[in-house]
Scaffold this motif. Structure first.
Motif, short mmCIF file in Angstrom:
data_model
loop_
_atom_site.label_atom_id
_atom_site.label_comp_id
_atom_site.label_asym_id
_atom_site.label_seq_id
_atom_site.Cartn_x
_atom_site.Cartn_y
_atom_site.Cartn_z
N ARG A 119 0.62 -1.19 -0.08
CA ARG A 119 0.10 0.10 -0.01
C ARG A 119 1.04 1.13 -0.12
O ARG A 119 0.60 2.28 -0.72
CB ARG A 119 -1.00 -0.05 1.34
CG ARG A 119 -2.15 -0.98 1.11
CD ARG A 119 -2.82 -0.94 2.48
NE ARG A 119 -2.12 -1.62 3.62
CZ ARG A 119 -2.68 -1.65 4.85
NH1 ARG A 119 -3.96 -1.07 5.06
NH2 ARG A 119 -1.69 -2.22 5.82
N ASP A 120 1.93 1.33 0.80
CA ASP A 120 2.77 2.57 1.01
C ASP A 120 3.57 2.87 -0.18
O ASP A 120 3.61 4.03 -0.63
CB ASP A 120 3.60 2.32 2.37
CG ASP A 120 2.59 2.40 3.37
OD1 ASP A 120 1.25 3.05 3.31
OD2 ASP A 120 3.04 1.86 4.43
N PHE A 121 4.32 1.93 -0.78
CA PHE A 121 5.27 2.07 -1.83
C PHE A 121 5.07 1.48 -3.10
O PHE A 121 5.76 1.59 -3.99
CB PHE A 121 6.53 1.73 -1.26
CG PHE A 121 7.02 2.00 0.12
CD1 PHE A 121 7.49 3.41 0.05
CD2 PHE A 121 6.99 1.40 1.15
CE1 PHE A 121 7.89 4.27 1.23
CE2 PHE A 121 7.44 2.02 2.48
CZ PHE A 121 7.89 3.31 2.21
N GLY A 122 3.95 0.72 -3.35
CA GLY A 122 3.78 -0.16 -4.57
C GLY A 122 4.62 -0.84 -5.09
O GLY A 122 4.71 -1.33 -6.21
N SER A 123 5.28 -1.50 -3.99
CA SER A 123 6.29 -2.58 -4.34
C SER A 123 5.57 -3.98 -4.67
O SER A 123 4.45 -4.10 -4.07
CB SER A 123 7.25 -2.97 -3.64
OG SER A 123 7.94 -1.54 -3.10
#
Length: 226
Positions: free
Chosen positions: A115-119
């Protein structure tokens, strides 16, 4: 061999985004091919299904849901608990357990991202490792006269679909065991599974989580709070 072997020595930072996505999609394609061919065991061949449907005296359907961190038979407290629960079932039926593993689309695939970094949550090398682990687990279970039902989908949906097959009249109480996880996403899945089983199958459905992530059980440590 997987189609990813020629890229084994390249790190993600060294590969352009499109190439990285292509590698990941190749891994997912390989995974899906495994599922559609020989990795998936049909319910009709499962000893646990025959056991669940052959005797109406049965009151509980015992299932063990393997998660990503417990793909083993040895030193697996949750699996041991599932076997013990089935063996001591008060119904007196010829009990067994139905082992299940789910390839959750929230973890596998190019669209499964943090969610936070799209990894990407599960890259091609990790996907290959998990595939090999599931294959090995299935073989070890089959060597002991059991099997492993491998599916693709969200566990809360998959478990309910399995129960529709093995207990269409909803006469039995599902008892699902799995390893305890501590991260927020896994805990959210646990909560959703409990709600789904209770709503879709039986109000007394059980999802029992067992700790198995450390060398010692926290309750065995000589401290007040484990």
């Amino acid at each position: 061999k997987t189609p990813l072997s020629h890229n084994e020595t390249m790190s993600t930072s060294e590969v352009p985004r499109k190439a990285t996505d292509r590698r990941h999609n190749l891994a997912l394609t390989f995974l899906l091919l495994m599922l559609s061919s020989r990795a998936t065991m049909s319910l009709s061949s499962s000893p646990s299904k025959r056991s669940a449907t052959s005797k109406m005296a049965r009151t509980t359907v015992h299932m063990h849901w393997f998660r990503l961190m417990d793909l083993r038979l040895h030193d697996n407290p949750a699996l041991t608990k599932a076997c013990d629960e089935a063996a001591t079932d008060s119904s007196g039926a010829d009990n067994g357990i139905l082992p299940v593993f789910c390839f959750d689309p929230r973890i596998f695939g190019n669209d499964a991202r943090t969610r936070d970094f799209g990894s990407v949550k599960c890259g091609p090398k990790r996907a290959k490792f998990i595939l090999e682990s599931v294959q090995d687990l299935r073989k070890r279970l089959e060597d002991r006269g059991s099997g492993l039902l491998v599916t693709q989908g969200k566990p809360e949906d998959v478990l309910c679909e399995i129960l529709k097959e093995v207990d269409p009249n909803k006469a039995c109480i599902p008892h699902v065991t799995c390893q305890t996880e501590v991260c927020s996403e896994e805990l959210s899945v646990d909560k959703t599974i409990r709600a789904s089983l209770t709503k879709e199958h039986h109000p007394k459905s059980i999802l029992q989580t067992i700790w198995g992530s450390t060398l010692y059980d926290p309750d065995d440590l000589p401290f007040p709070n484990g």
